[in-house]
Design a protein around this motif. Structure first.
Motif, PDB file in Angstrom:
ATOM      1  N   GLU A   1      -3.666  11.486  -0.227  1.00 15.43           N
ATOM      2  CA  GLU A   1      -3.425  11.723   1.194  1.00 15.43           C
ATOM      3  C   GLU A   1      -3.444  13.232   1.439  1.00 15.43           C
ATOM      4  O   GLU A   1      -2.827  13.993   0.691  1.00 15.43           O
ATOM      5  CB  GLU A   1      -2.059  11.163   1.633  1.00 15.43           C
TER       6      GLU A   1
ATOM      7  N   TYR B   1      -5.890  -9.430  -6.912  1.00 13.52           N
ATOM      8  CA  TYR B   1      -4.670  -9.777  -7.634  1.00 13.52           C
ATOM      9  C   TYR B   1      -3.474  -9.611  -6.714  1.00 13.52           C
ATOM     10  O   TYR B   1      -3.569  -8.974  -5.671  1.00 13.52           O
ATOM     11  CB  TYR B   1      -4.517  -8.885  -8.878  1.00 13.52           C
TER      12      TYR B   1
ATOM     13  N   ALA C   1     -15.302  -4.023  -2.205  1.00 15.94           N
ATOM     14  CA  ALA C   1     -14.811  -2.693  -1.830  1.00 15.94           C
ATOM     15  C   ALA C   1     -14.055  -2.068  -2.998  1.00 15.94           C
ATOM     16  O   ALA C   1     -13.004  -2.558  -3.398  1.00 15.94           O
ATOM     17  CB  ALA C   1     -13.914  -2.789  -0.610  1.00 15.94           C
TER      18      ALA C   1
ATOM     19  N   GLU D   1       0.878  -1.170   0.000  1.00 10.12           N
ATOM     20  CA  GLU D   1       0.000   0.000   0.000  1.00 10.12           C
ATOM     21  C   GLU D   1       0.914   1.218   0.000  1.00 10.12           C
ATOM     22  O   GLU D   1       2.128   1.085   0.171  1.00 10.12           O
ATOM     23  CB  GLU D   1      -0.934  -0.032   1.211  1.00 10.12           C
TER      24      GLU D   1
ATOM     25  N   GLU E   1      -1.988 -12.348  -1.835  1.00  7.80           N
ATOM     26  CA  GLU E   1      -3.311 -12.836  -1.454  1.00  7.80           C
ATOM     27  C   GLU E   1      -3.684 -13.969  -2.389  1.00  7.80           C
ATOM     28  O   GLU E   1      -3.082 -14.132  -3.451  1.00  7.80           O
ATOM     29  CB  GLU E   1      -4.334 -11.711  -1.603  1.00  7.80           C
TER      30      GLU E   1
ATOM     31  N   ARG F   1       0.377  -7.622  -3.001  1.00  8.89           N
ATOM     32  CA  ARG F   1      -0.005  -8.399  -1.805  1.00  8.89           C
ATOM     33  C   ARG F   1      -0.115  -9.856  -2.207  1.00  8.89           C
ATOM     34  O   ARG F   1      -0.727 -10.181  -3.238  1.00  8.89           O
ATOM     35  CB  ARG F   1      -1.360  -7.924  -1.243  1.00  8.89           C
TER      36      ARG F   1
ATOM     37  N   TYR G   1      -5.233   3.498  11.402  1.00  5.89           N
ATOM     38  CA  TYR G   1      -6.439   4.336  11.370  1.00  5.89           C
ATOM     39  C   TYR G   1      -6.843   4.889  12.732  1.00  5.89           C
ATOM     40  O   TYR G   1      -6.721   4.221  13.758  1.00  5.89           O
ATOM     41  CB  TYR G   1      -7.608   3.564  10.753  1.00  5.89           C
TER      42      TYR G   1
HETATM   43  P1  HAM Z   1      -6.953  -1.000   1.521  1.00  3.87           P
HETATM   44  O1  HAM Z   1      -8.371  -1.077   1.981  1.00  3.87           O
HETATM   45  O2  HAM Z   1      -6.037  -2.040   1.992  1.00  3.87           O
HETATM   46  O3  HAM Z   1      -6.422   0.431   1.946  1.00  3.87           O
HETATM   47  O4  HAM Z   1      -6.917  -0.989  -0.065  1.00  3.87           O
HETATM   48  C1  HAM Z   1      -7.672  -0.033  -0.784  1.00  3.87           C
HETATM   49  C2  HAM Z   1      -8.341  -0.661  -1.983  1.00  3.87           C
HETATM   50  O5  HAM Z   1      -7.381  -1.318  -2.787  1.00  3.87           O
HETATM   51  C3  HAM Z   1      -9.349  -1.745  -1.644  1.00  3.87           C
HETATM   52  O6  HAM Z   1     -10.600  -1.186  -1.316  1.00  3.87           O
HETATM   53  C4  HAM Z   1      -9.421  -2.508  -2.952  1.00  3.87           C
HETATM   54  O7  HAM Z   1     -10.276  -1.857  -3.879  1.00  3.87           O
HETATM   55  C5  HAM Z   1      -8.007  -2.393  -3.471  1.00  3.87           C
HETATM   56  N1  HAM Z   1      -7.284  -3.657  -3.212  1.00  3.87           N
HETATM   57  C6  HAM Z   1      -6.699  -4.058  -2.062  1.00  3.87           C
HETATM   58  N2  HAM Z   1      -6.128  -5.279  -2.214  1.00  3.87           N
HETATM   59  C7  HAM Z   1      -6.366  -5.643  -3.500  1.00  3.87           C
HETATM   60  C8  HAM Z   1      -6.037  -6.793  -4.289  1.00  3.87           C
HETATM   61  N3  HAM Z   1      -5.312  -7.802  -3.794  1.00  3.87           N
HETATM   62  N4  HAM Z   1      -6.457  -6.827  -5.579  1.00  3.87           N
HETATM   63  C9  HAM Z   1      -7.173  -5.813  -6.109  1.00  3.87           C
HETATM   64  N5  HAM Z   1      -7.498  -4.713  -5.421  1.00  3.87           N
HETATM   65  C10 HAM Z   1      -7.107  -4.623  -4.128  1.00  3.87           C
HETATM   66  C11 HAM Z   1      -5.175   0.902   1.681  1.00  3.87           C
HETATM   67  O8  HAM Z   1      -4.393   0.379   0.938  1.00  3.87           O
HETATM   68  C12 HAM Z   1      -4.877   2.226   2.356  1.00  3.87           C
HETATM   69  N6  HAM Z   1      -3.483   2.609   2.039  1.00  3.87           N
HETATM   70  C13 HAM Z   1      -5.844   3.289   1.909  1.00  3.87           C
HETATM   71  C14 HAM Z   1      -5.592   4.597   2.574  1.00  3.87           C
HETATM   72  C15 HAM Z   1      -4.950   5.653   2.061  1.00  3.87           C
HETATM   73  N7  HAM Z   1      -5.931   4.901   3.821  1.00  3.87           N
HETATM   74  C16 HAM Z   1      -5.532   6.137   4.086  1.00  3.87           C
HETATM   75  N8  HAM Z   1      -4.921   6.596   3.022  1.00  3.87           N
END
Ligand code: HAM
Length: 546
Positions: A257, A248, A411, A209, A241, A239, A394
Motif C-alpha cells: 500500500e 482456498y 487473477a 484482506e 469461499e 474467506r 476503489y
Molecule cells: P482481491 O482482488 O480481493 O483484492 O484479492 C487479491 C488477490 O488475492 C486475488 O487476485 C487472488 O489472487 C487472491 N485471492 C483472493 N481470494 C482468494 C482465495 N480464496 N484463494 C486464493 N487466492 C485468493 C484485495 O484483497 C485487495 N486488498 C487488494 C488491494 C490492496 N487493493 C488495494 N490495496
C-alpha cells in the motif's frame, strides 16, 4: 484421523522452498522500490471490514469468518455495588481482614455480617447455579467442622453460636433460573444493579484482506507524519469461499500500500504507474511469462453519482430477469452488479453503461497520465471497462494481472486506488493505491520447480563410531562459516552414511574418524565425481563452499 479443514492446506517441503524463493525475491524487489514491512493482526473488529470493504460486497456479506468474543460477566462489579449499597443502608458490615477470609476468598465467597449479628456467606453469579448452591453448603459445613475449630479457634467459636445464612446474588434482568434448580435453602436475590455487570461482546472477524487493516493502522498510529508511506505485507487471509483449484479459505497474500497525506504526492498518477511497473518487474524476475495487465478507472464517488443513475435506469426494465443478488444490488449498490458470475445474467450485464463513459475531467486526465507513464516505461496493458473489482473502496485506477495457466481463478493479483478509505474509517484525507498478490496462485504459475530453488546441504558430516561429539564440533565450526551441513550419526555404517548423504542431496561427504581428528585433516569426497582429498581443518569451509 483428524485432517486439515476443507479449504485450508499444509504447505510442506519441498514446496515451501518455492514459497521462500518467492518471498525472498519480493522482499528484494520491495527494497529496491523503498517499501517497508507492516504486520497487522489477523483479526480485527468486524466493523472495520463492513465500513472499509463495504456491506454489499461478496467478501463482507457472504465470506467472512466472524464471531462474537462473548459477553463476560463482571463478578467484581456486581459484588462491589451490592456490598457498597448494603453498607450504606446500614444493613450489614463487612470484615475484610479476618483469618476466615483467607479460607473464603479463594472460593469467591464473601462473608457478610448482617446487623444485628447474623453471619451470611454470599456468592455473586450471572444467574443462580447448582455449582454456587453446593459451594455455599460445603463452606457452611466446613466452618462448623472440628478441623476448622483447630485452625481458626476464634472464628469457629463465633460460627458455633450463630446460624449462617447463604445467598446467591444475581443481577436484575437475568432469567429466573432459581425456579428450576434445587436451591436447598440458599436464598437467591435478584439485585437491582445500577452499574453494568456484563462487559459487552465484540464482533471480530478473521481478516479477508489486509488493506482495511493497514489503513486502520495508518490512522491509529498517525502514520501521516511520516509523509508518504510505502508499506508491504505477507500473510494469511481468510474467506469462506467454495474451495476449488486456486481458491482456498485460508490463502496467502503479498500486498503493498502506498498511502499518505495529499501533500506527500500520494494522489499522483506517478504512484499508480510506479506500483504497476514494480509488479511487472516482480513477475518478470520470478520468471512468470504470459501475464496480462488489465486496467480500468472506476472514477470518483462524484463521477459515480451520474453513473449509478444511468445504471439503475438501464437495469430497471431487465433486473426482474436477473439473479437475486443482482436484484438487490440494483437498488443498494448497482456497481456491484458487475461482480455477478451467473452465466444467464452476463448478456444483460454486457449491455449496461460503463463507468469510463462517466469519468469527470480530473479522473480522465489522471487515468491518461498513468497510461502515458506505463507506455514510457514499456509495461504493456489492456483496457477492460468491465473491471470494477469486488471491494467498495476503489476509486479511479483499478487493475488485475491475470495468467492463462491458472484456469477459472485466473487473477494472480488485483488492486487499485482507494482515495476515500481513510476518511470512511474516520481518519484524515489519505489517498492511497495498492495491490495484493494471491501467493498460492503466484506459486502455481511459477515455471521454476522446488527442485530448481531448493538449497541442498553443502556437506554431509559422517561420524565414525564414537565420534558424534567431534563431528558436532566440526559441524558447528563449518555452519558458523555459512556452510550448510547435514550431520549423520555414529551408529551409521559408512555405507549408510553415503546413502543418507546422497538422499539429502549433499555435494560432499566428510568423514570424521579418530585418525582424521588426530591429524586435524579430513577426507572430503565429492559425491558426484568421486574425487577425494584430505583437507586441513582450517581450510575446510573455503574448500567446501568452493
Ligand atoms: P482481491 O482482488 O480481493 O483484492 O484479492 C487479491 C488477490 O488475492 C486475488 O487476485 C487472488 O489472487 C487472491 N485471492 C483472493 N481470494 C482468494 C482465495 N480464496 N484463494 C486464493 N487466492 C485468493 C484485495 O484483497 C485487495 N486488498 C487488494 C488491494 C490492496 N487493493 C488495494 N490495496
Amino acid at each position: 484421523m483428524i485432517k486439515a479443514v476443507r479449504g485450508t492446506r499444509d504447505l510442506l517441503p519441498p514446496e515451501t522452498g518455492l514459497w521462500n524463493f518467492v518471498e525472498s525475491a519480493v522482499r528484494d524487489v520491495f527494497r529496491a522500490y523503498n517499501f517497508q514491512e507492516i504486520r497487522t493482526p489477523i483479526f480485527e473488529s468486524t466493523e472495520l471490514f463492513a465500513r472499509g470493504v463495504g456491506e454489499e460486497t461478496d467478501v463482507v456479506s457472504k465470506e467472512m469468518f466472524t464471531w462474537s468474543d462473548g459477553e463476560r460477566f463482571d463478578e467484581e462489579a456486581l459484588a462491589t455495588e451490592w456490598i457498597a449499597r448494603g453498607v450504606e443502608e446500614k444493613r450489614f458490615s463487612v470484615e475484610s481482614a479476618t483469618p476466615l477470609n483467607s479460607y473464603l476468598n479463594p472460593l469467591r465467597i464473601r462473608f457478610i455480617n448482617r446487623i444485628p449479628d447474623s453471619p451470611e456467606f454470599v456468592c455473586f453469579r450471572p444467574k443462580a447455579t447448582l455449582e454456587a448452591v453446593e459451594l455455599l453448603l460445603k463452606a457452611r459445613s466446613d466452618v462448623k467442622s472440628p478441623e476448622f475449630l483447630l485452625r481458626y479457634p476464634q472464628d469457629a467459636d463465633y460460627f458455633r453460636r450463630f446460624e449462617i445464612s447463604l445467598r446467591i446474588v444475581v443481577p436484575s434482568g437475568t432469567a429466573d433460573s432459581a425456579s428450576w434448580i434445587d436451591t436447598r435453602g440458599v436464598e437467591v436475590e435478584q439485585f437491582q444493579n445500577r452499574t453494568p455487570v456484563f462487559k459487552s461482546s465484540q464482533s471480530l472477524t478473521l481478516r479477508p484482506e489486509n488493506t482495511a487493516g493497514v489503513v486502520r493502522a495508518y490512522i491509529e498510529h498517525n502514520l501521516e507524519k511520516r509523509g508518504l508511506n510505502k508499506l508491504y505485507y505477507i500473510g494469511p487471509q481468510f474467506r469462506r469461499e467454495r474451495p476449488q483449484k486456486g481458491r482456498y479459505r485460508q490463502f496467502y497474500q503479498i500486498g503493498a500500500e502506498v498511502i499518505g497525506p495529499p501533500s506527500s504526492g500520494s494522489e499522483s498518477p506517478a504512484r499508480d504507474a510506479e506500483v504497476l511497473e514494480m509488479l511487472a518487474t516482480l513477475l518478470d524476475r520470478l520468471g512468470i511469462q504470459g501475464w496480462k495487465l488489465e486496467l480500468n478507472s472506476v472514477g470518483t464517488p462524484g463521477d459515480r453519482v451520474q453513473f449509478n443513475q444511468a445504471l439503475r435506469a438501464a437495469l430497471e426494465p431487465m433486473v426482474g430477469q436477473m439473479c437475486d443478488d443482482c436484484q438487490r444490488r440494483a437498488v443498494t449498490n448497482p456497481l456491484r452488479v458487475f461482480d455477478c458470475k451467473v452465466p444467464a445474467d452476463q448478456p444483460i450485464i454486457e449491455t449496461l453503461p460503463r463507468i469510463t463513459q462517466f469519468l469527470g475531467e480530473d479522473s480522465r486526465k489522471h487515468f491518461e497520465a498513468v497510461q502515458d507513464i506505463l507506455k514510457r516505461v514499456g509495461v504493456e496493458f489492456q483496457m477492460n471497462d468491465r473491471l470494477v473489482r469486488g471491494l467498495d473502496y476503489y476509486t479511479r485506477t483499478a487493475f488485475e494481472f491475470t495468467h492463462g495457466a491458472l484456469g477459472a481463478q485466473n487473477a494472480i493479483l488485483g488492486g487499485g486506488r482507494y482515495d476515500g478509505l481513510s476518511e470512511a474509517l474516520g481518519g484524515p484525507a489519505a489517498p492511497g493505491i495498492g495491490f495484493a498478490i494471491g501467493e498460492d496462485r503466484l506459486v502455481m504459475s511459477l515455471r521454476a520447480t522446488a527442485e530448481d530453488v531448493l538449497r541442498k546441504p553443502d556437506v554431509f558430516v559422517a561420524p565414525m563410531a564414537g565420534m558424534n561429539g567431534e563431528a558436532a564440533r566440526l559441524a558447528r565450526e563449518l555452519r558458523r562459516q555459512q556452510v550448510a551441513v547435514e550431520l549423520g550419526d555414529d551408529t551409521f555404517r559408512l555405507k549408510k552414511s553415503f546413502e543418507a548423504a546422497t538422499k539429502a542431496g549433499a555435494k560432499y561427504i566428510l568423514i570424521v574418524g579418530e585418525n582424521e581428528v588426530k591429524a586435524d585433516a579430513f577426507a572430503v569426497k565429492n559425491l558426484a565425481t568421486g574425487d577425494q582429498v584430505s583437507v586441513p581443518r582450517g581450510e575446510l569451509a573455503a574448500r567446501i563452499r568452493g
